[in-house]
Design an enzyme around this catalytic site. Structure first.
Site, short mmCIF file in Angstrom:
data_model
loop_
_atom_site.label_atom_id
_atom_site.label_comp_id
_atom_site.label_asym_id
_atom_site.label_seq_id
_atom_site.Cartn_x
_atom_site.Cartn_y
_atom_site.Cartn_z
N GLU A 168 0.85 -1.19 0.00
CA GLU A 168 0.00 0.00 0.00
C GLU A 168 0.89 1.25 0.00
OE1 GLU A 168 -3.15 -2.85 2.30
OE2 GLU A 168 -2.52 -1.03 3.33
N HIS A 258 -3.29 3.38 5.19
CA HIS A 258 -3.39 2.18 4.35
C HIS A 258 -3.93 2.51 2.96
CE1 HIS A 258 -2.93 -1.11 7.42
NE2 HIS A 258 -3.03 -0.05 8.19
N GLU A 334 -7.94 4.75 4.74
CA GLU A 334 -7.83 3.93 3.53
C GLU A 334 -7.93 4.82 2.30
OE1 GLU A 334 -7.28 0.70 3.41
OE2 GLU A 334 -7.82 -0.04 5.42
#
Ligand code: ZN
Length: 374
Positions: A168, A258, A334
């Site tokens: 990531e 992430h 995210e």
């Protein structure tokens, strides 16, 4: 034409090269079964179009990640553009259009250790940060901890960590935005934050996995974001050392950065499922959501993971563990591998530049909630 991944962050194996097509396979993380990250170089392909077929894509960790996904390519290692990509019958096909004799293809723009060291140097040159190494990885790589501001009575303690999952890489680009602002003596928000808080940043929690071209695991095959409740000095020393450092400083705010393979949105997964959730944690999280949306409209709250029911949080993960242990605001940010579907970019998709802008915006959001963290 020649395909190779024998370099830092590289990951691909050649199965078979035929006229007009090269069949490839992604190598699973060592000592683990995860795979989705790829990064390779195609040499000698100027003027010759060719299909690059990843034939084990259908067995990857997140096959929904291939729907609507486009790979990135670069001829100079600096600028990464989206290229024509399709997914059918378990095969991800990337179209090489013969643009140059050297083209790198990757799942997302890679981020290498040399650049990390340069970023650390930039932070230190500002005179606003100190570097320490609380420990090393399974293979002996330094776990770099940058600390901005001095501890003191009444000061808040903020933590940000990235790359627990090495594939990531957008987390590293986010770090550039966040750290460059903290290092900028002319940035009024950074100054105001550091007047009242100490900010600890671990830009790369998983240097071994990053170097090896892994998706999720460290060199021992451990998923670090499942090691927080019971870290092992042998198999997850990265979490062991950073958790100890957090115990030494306390934590009032923790951002764990992430990327998500499937969802084309920027979102936060929180700590609503922890056993000891407080009204204050819920309230400050809502304040943070509003502040981050104002600071950077790429952030949204309509799409994300379903929240865990009370008491059902997975305390092996960083965010629930930190929120439970310290009773503080902790979040998992995210970013998409694909794009932000609410504001798509046909050329770049979600990109290093947008990741860095999000990192910048997160400093505004931290500033907005700083006085309410406790
Ligand atoms: Zn992750």
């Amino acid at each position: 034409m020649h395909v190779s991944a024998a370099f830092e962050s590289g990951n691909i194996e050649v199965v078979e090269a035929r006229a007009g097509a090269i069949d490839l396979k992604i190598r699973p993380d060592g000592n683990a079964e995860y795979f989705q990250w790829f990064c390779f170089r195609l040499a000698g392909g100027a003027g010759a179009a060719c299909d690059l077929r990843i034939v084990n894509a259908g067995e990857a960790s997140y096959t929904r990640g291939w729907d609507g996904y486009r790979a990135v390519a670069s001829t100079d290692g600096e600028h990464w553009r989206r290229v024509p990509t399709s997914y059918a019958d378990g095969v991800l096909t990337i179209r090489h259009e013969g643009q140059a004799d050297q083209v790198k293809y990757a799942y997302f723009a890679p981020y290498e250790r040399t650049r990390h060291h340069a970023l650390v140097a930039h932070c230190l040159a500002s005179g606003r940060a100190r570097l320490s190494v609380p420990g090393t990885s399974v293979e002996g790589a330094d776990l770099d901890l940058l600390t901005f501001g001095a501890p003191g009575e009444g000061r808040r303690v903020a933590w940000a960590i990235g790359r627990q999952h090495p594939g990531e890489t957008m987390a590293s680009w986010w770090m550039e935005g966040f750290l460059r602002r903290l290092s900028d003596p002319a940035d009024p928000v950074a100054r105001a934050v550091l007047d009242r808080a100490v900010v600890h940043v671990v830009p790369n929690m998983n240097p071994d996995g990053s170097f090896r071209g892994n998706l999720r695991a460290n060199a021992a095959g451990a998923n670090l974001n499942r090691a927080w409740r019971d870290p092992s000095p042998e198999t997850s020393p990265e979490v062991w050392h950073i958790r100890n450092a957090m115990e030494a400083t306390g934590v009032d705010y923790c951002m764990d950065v992430h990327g998500d393979e499937a969802l084309p949105y920027v979102f936060i997964a929180g700590s609503e499922g922890i056993p000891s959730l407080t009204e204050h944690q819920t309230k400050v999280r809502a304040q943070h959501d509003a502040a981050l949306q104002r600071a950077n409209p790429d952030y949204q709250t309509a799409h994300g993971y379903p929240g865990s029911a009370r008491g059902k949080a997975n305390l092996r993960m960083c965010t629930p563990w930190v929120a439970e242990r310290f009773g503080c605001l902790a979040m998992t940010l995210e970013m998409p591998f694909k794009d932000n579907a609410d504001a798509p970019d046909p050329i770049y998709g979600w990109s290093p530049a947008r990741s860095a802008k999000l990192g910048e915006g997160c400093l505004d959001a931290l500033y907005a909630v700083l006085d309410d963290l406790r």
